[in-house]
Design a protein around this motif. Structure first.
Motif, PDB file in Angstrom:
ATOM      1  N   LYS A 114       1.737   3.017  -3.349  1.00 36.70           N
ATOM      2  CA  LYS A 114       0.743   3.854  -4.033  1.00 36.70           C
ATOM      3  C   LYS A 114       1.065   5.337  -3.914  1.00 36.70           C
ATOM      4  CE  LYS A 114      -3.221   0.711  -3.698  1.00 36.70           C
ATOM      5  NZ  LYS A 114      -4.612   0.545  -3.235  1.00 36.70           N
ATOM      6  N   ASP A 115       1.802   5.722  -2.890  1.00 39.39           N
ATOM      7  CA  ASP A 115       2.144   7.127  -2.702  1.00 39.39           C
ATOM      8  C   ASP A 115       3.179   7.604  -3.717  1.00 39.39           C
ATOM      9  OD1 ASP A 115       0.438   7.142  -0.534  1.00 39.39           O
ATOM     10  OD2 ASP A 115       2.015   6.659   0.901  1.00 39.39           O
ATOM     11  N   PHE A 116       3.883   6.689  -4.359  1.00 39.75           N
ATOM     12  CA  PHE A 116       4.867   7.066  -5.367  1.00 39.75           C
ATOM     13  C   PHE A 116       4.171   7.340  -6.699  1.00 39.75           C
ATOM     14  CE2 PHE A 116       7.358   4.749  -2.287  1.00 39.75           C
ATOM     15  CZ  PHE A 116       8.572   5.421  -2.256  1.00 39.75           C
ATOM     16  N   LYS A 117       4.771   8.192  -7.510  1.00 38.40           N
ATOM     17  CA  LYS A 117       4.258   8.442  -8.848  1.00 38.40           C
ATOM     18  C   LYS A 117       4.510   7.215  -9.737  1.00 38.40           C
ATOM     19  CE  LYS A 117       4.864  13.465  -8.707  1.00 38.40           C
ATOM     20  NZ  LYS A 117       5.514  14.640  -9.341  1.00 38.40           N
ATOM     21  N   CYS A 168       0.541  -2.908 -11.457  1.00 39.77           N
ATOM     22  CA  CYS A 168       1.152  -3.037 -10.139  1.00 39.77           C
ATOM     23  C   CYS A 168       0.776  -4.376  -9.497  1.00 39.77           C
ATOM     24  CB  CYS A 168       0.726  -1.875  -9.244  1.00 39.77           C
ATOM     25  SG  CYS A 168       1.393  -0.275  -9.762  1.00 39.77           S
ATOM     26  N   GLU A 228      -6.099   3.163 -12.542  1.00 39.78           N
ATOM     27  CA  GLU A 228      -5.346   4.419 -12.437  1.00 39.78           C
ATOM     28  C   GLU A 228      -5.180   5.112 -13.778  1.00 39.78           C
ATOM     29  OE1 GLU A 228      -1.326   5.955 -10.120  1.00 39.78           O
ATOM     30  OE2 GLU A 228      -1.410   3.906 -10.878  1.00 39.78           O
ATOM     31  N   HIS A 233       7.708  -3.359  -3.086  1.00 38.34           N
ATOM     32  CA  HIS A 233       7.642  -2.518  -1.887  1.00 38.34           C
ATOM     33  C   HIS A 233       8.771  -1.504  -1.948  1.00 38.34           C
ATOM     34  CE1 HIS A 233      10.995  -4.822  -0.121  1.00 38.34           C
ATOM     35  NE2 HIS A 233      10.385  -5.893  -0.611  1.00 38.34           N
ATOM     36  N   GLU A 234       8.687  -0.496  -1.134  1.00 39.76           N
ATOM     37  CA  GLU A 234       9.665   0.581  -1.185  1.00 39.76           C
ATOM     38  C   GLU A 234      11.020   0.100  -0.683  1.00 39.76           C
ATOM     39  OE1 GLU A 234       8.236   3.714   1.238  1.00 39.76           O
ATOM     40  OE2 GLU A 234       7.451   2.398   2.784  1.00 39.76           O
ATOM     41  N   LYS A 239       0.820  -1.219   0.000  1.00 39.50           N
ATOM     42  CA  LYS A 239       0.000   0.000   0.000  1.00 39.50           C
ATOM     43  C   LYS A 239       0.850   1.264   0.000  1.00 39.50           C
ATOM     44  CE  LYS A 239      -3.972  -2.149   2.308  1.00 39.50           C
ATOM     45  NZ  LYS A 239      -4.870  -2.119   3.477  1.00 39.50           N
ATOM     46  N   ARG A 240       2.013   1.217   0.616  1.00 41.68           N
ATOM     47  CA  ARG A 240       2.854   2.411   0.675  1.00 41.68           C
ATOM     48  C   ARG A 240       3.389   2.806  -0.694  1.00 41.68           C
ATOM     49  NH1 ARG A 240       6.567   2.131   6.180  1.00 41.68           N
ATOM     50  NH2 ARG A 240       4.838   2.119   7.675  1.00 41.68           N
ATOM     51  N   LYS A 246       7.977   6.573 -10.866  1.00 42.31           N
ATOM     52  CA  LYS A 246       8.908   6.069  -9.864  1.00 42.31           C
ATOM     53  C   LYS A 246       8.694   4.572  -9.623  1.00 42.31           C
ATOM     54  CE  LYS A 246      11.328   9.671  -8.444  1.00 42.31           C
ATOM     55  NZ  LYS A 246      12.806   9.710  -8.448  1.00 42.31           N
ATOM     56  N   ARG A 247       7.432   4.165  -9.466  1.00 43.42           N
ATOM     57  CA  ARG A 247       7.179   2.751  -9.170  1.00 43.42           C
ATOM     58  C   ARG A 247       7.120   1.895 -10.426  1.00 43.42           C
ATOM     59  NH1 ARG A 247       1.233   3.477  -9.669  1.00 43.42           N
ATOM     60  NH2 ARG A 247       0.727   5.256  -8.355  1.00 43.42           N
TER      61      ARG A 247
END
Length: 610
Positions: free
Chosen positions: A363-366, A485, A377, A542-543, A360-361, A369-370
């Motif tokens: 999702k905060d990236f553009k 994703c 989306e 994941h990040e 879930k974290r 980036k991911r």
């Protein structure tokens, strides 16, 4: 007896504070009368004293040696060492930050296995190599007539041109048999007329009529219950467990009505790639899912094929079926991704799912980036749900329309869009090559090739005039079709063996004359598809560094090279704020130095002024 004692425990300190305040008050006129240069000298002296006091009290390694009254060599040595450690720390911190900035997402294996009942059984699309019943249309017969330079009737030539999109014919044959005075455009076909003719011939070999002995989860079903018809780049094919086209395409997309196709629009779809199945879903949900692995939870079916329908010229003498396994939300392209099942054979296919999930974290990236999109989306013009294959197919359709003025019959399109004819195959191939090359940045500017005729350029110009847009001739197609994703695909392991099924028929239904072998007028193929294991390991995006990871990495390097910590930062803030305020309040001087040292220096400073 004489008894002497202190009257107050804090008498001296109290007097010192009062004396310092009194001196600070009395010395203000003297300090005000000093010249500017003397004031600066006095200020720098206080700064040095205050800095030494900080160095002695600091918890940062090596700082305390800067405040000691030692030789210049010792101070220089410690300054070099401290500068080296600080620069090395900054270098490694910069490397970590650049690594995080360039690739903030990492893909690793999940910590737990996933059961197969949490994902759908793959959609199975089967396309026969035979495109039409020989009694209705024989591509081989037409080619033989063209080889002898025999003319075709207008109706025969029209059917040959349309069916040629499903078969593979040398372009020189297309114009050879064209009747004289026939005004038929072989570059662009009317979408309604094309599907009317093709359906008329392909429905005669409706694959649903030739499916037999269908089983799902060890239970027999009518093949019409399990399979449906779908349009692909191989023509009309049978598909299992694929979503209805109304759930895949938007209303703007033109979906031709296939004869004998089931109406499955009323199915309630609760499964999504991101969320999976609902908790309330039972085993009869759609898309279908297998509860266990192995042949007992397999999809089983047989296909019969009339030998007289085998057309050697249409499929380059390759007979049998093309089979592709894909997710229920994706539109298949059997001509690109498939495995072949021959006639009179048994094919056993073991499926291994490959799934990529995303935390879930992330999702905060553009998306840049991911390097992935979520299912809802990115907006697609023709598709309701985003998948990489759907995006690539739509991009190919848009660019083919801009490059050739038409689209392939299997591509998503609007109702008034022409279909690229037999003479536009090379132009379509060139457009597809440009799209593929643009994804790896091998094209700086698009120039018309030999395959793109002037008729295509004229058609494109007419379309641009109708839409009020400029020419797209020099524009590079930018698809931006990143992977999902949360993505799902299937790896297959196939084993094929010859099947002399006619001997089994002789056992149950022996021929009347055993001396004469039974005439074999049909071929039969059987397939068994099942999951290989009950569980599988997913991979997860994941990040690379979370906030705590970054803080730990930076803090670890600072602590390793300098001994710096949060308390060290608090010390610096304390000496720059709280201690200065308290010194002014206690001593009347921000450096905390009392009048004993200040008063000694005032006469000297005053004499310098005079």
């Amino acid at each position: 007896m004489l008894l002497i004692y202190f009257a107050f425990n804090h008498f001296i300190l109290h007097l010192e504070k009062q004396f310092c305040r009194k001196f600070a008050t009395n010395s203000q006129p003297k300090m005000a009368s000093l010249p500017v240069a003397t004031k600066k000298t006095f200020l720098w002296r206080n700064v040095r004293i205050y800095f030494r006091e900080y160095c002695v009290s600091s918890s940062i390694h090596g700082i305390r040696y800067f405040g000691e009254r030692r030789t210049y060599f010792e101070r220089a040595w410690w300054l070099i060492v401290f500068a080296f450690c600080l620069s090395s720390c900054g270098f490694f911190i910069t490397m970590i930050y650049r690594k995080w900035e360039s690739s903030p997402i990492i893909v690793s294996f999940s910590t737990r296995e996933k059961p197969i009942y949490e994902i759908p059984f793959p959609a199975v699309t089967i396309c026969p190599e035979s495109k039409s019943a020989s009694k209705r249309y024989s591509h081989s017969t037409i080619i033989k007539r063209l080889m002898r330079y025999r003319n075709l009737t207008q109706e025969e030539y029209k059917t040959f041109s349309y069916m040629n999109l499903l078969c593979h014919t040398v372009p020189s044959f297309i114009e050879r048999g064209k009747p004289k005075n026939m005004t038929f455009d072989n570059y662009f076909y009317s979408v309604d007329d094309f599907f009317e003719v093709v359906f008329n011939f392909q429905v005669s070999t409706n694959i649903l009529k030739f499916l037999r002995a269908c089983e799902w989860m060890n239970k027999e079903y009518s093949c019409n219950q399990l399979f449906d018809l779908v349009i692909t780049d191989e023509g009309i094919c049978a598909t299992f467990n694929m979503l209805d086209t109304s759930k895949i395409y938007r209303d703007v997309a033109y979906i031709p009505s296939i004869p004998f196709r089931k109406n499955t629009t009323s199915r309630n779809i609760t499964w999504t790639l991101d969320e999976g199945y609902s908790i309330d879903d039972d085993m009869h949900t759609f898309p279908k899912r297998a509860l266990y692995s192995g042949a007992s939870s397999a999809l089983k079916f047989s296909i019969i094929e009339s030998n007289e329908n085998i057309d050697q010229a249409c499929t380059k003498s390759l007979q049998g079926f093309k089979v592709t396994l894909h997710t229920p939300t994706r539109v298949p392209r059997p001509s690109q991704q498939y495995f072949r099942v021959p006639l009179d054979a048994i094919a056993i296919t073991a499926v291994k799912p490959v799934m990529v999930t995303t935390s879930k974290r992330v999702k905060d990236f553009k998306p840049e980036k991911r390097q992935c999109y979520f299912e809802t989306e990115k907006y697609l013009k023709y598709f309701k749900l985003y998948t990489q294959r759907n995006c690539q197919l739509e991009c190919l359709s848009n660019f083919t329309l801009a490059w050739c003025g038409c689209v392939g019959f299997f591509m998503p399109k609007e109702n008034n869009t022409d279909i690229c004819g037999s003479l536009s195959k090379l132009c379509m191939a060139e457009a597809e090559e440009i799209v593929y090359k643009s994804t790896i940045h091998q094209i700086d500017k698009i120039k018309p090739g030999k395959q793109r005729k002037s008729v295509h350029a004229e058609k494109v110009n007419r379309l641009n005039l109708q839409q009020g847009t400029s020419s797209n001739e020099s524009q590079i197609p930018y698809c931006d079709c990143l992977p999902l994703c949360t993505d799902l695909s299937y790896e297959v392991e196939t084993s094929t063996s010859a099947w002399d099924w006619i001997k089994m028929i002789d056992v149950y239904f022996p021929p009347l004359n055993t001396s004469v072998p039974r005439e074999k007028s049909i071929s039969k193929t059987s397939m068994i598809i099942y999951f290989k294991t009950n569980h599988f390991i997913t991979t997860e995006r994941h990040e690379l560094y979370a906030i705590l990871d970054m803080l730990g990495s930076f803090g670890g390097l600072l602590g390793l090279f300098t001994g710096f910590s949060i308390l060290s930062l608090m010390e610096i803030i304390y000496f720059l704020t709280v201690r200065i305020i308290c010194n002014i309040k206690l001593f009347g001087n921000w450096s905390g130095e009392c009048e004993n040292d200040v008063e000694k220096n005032l006469p000297e400073l005053s004499s310098r002024r005079k």
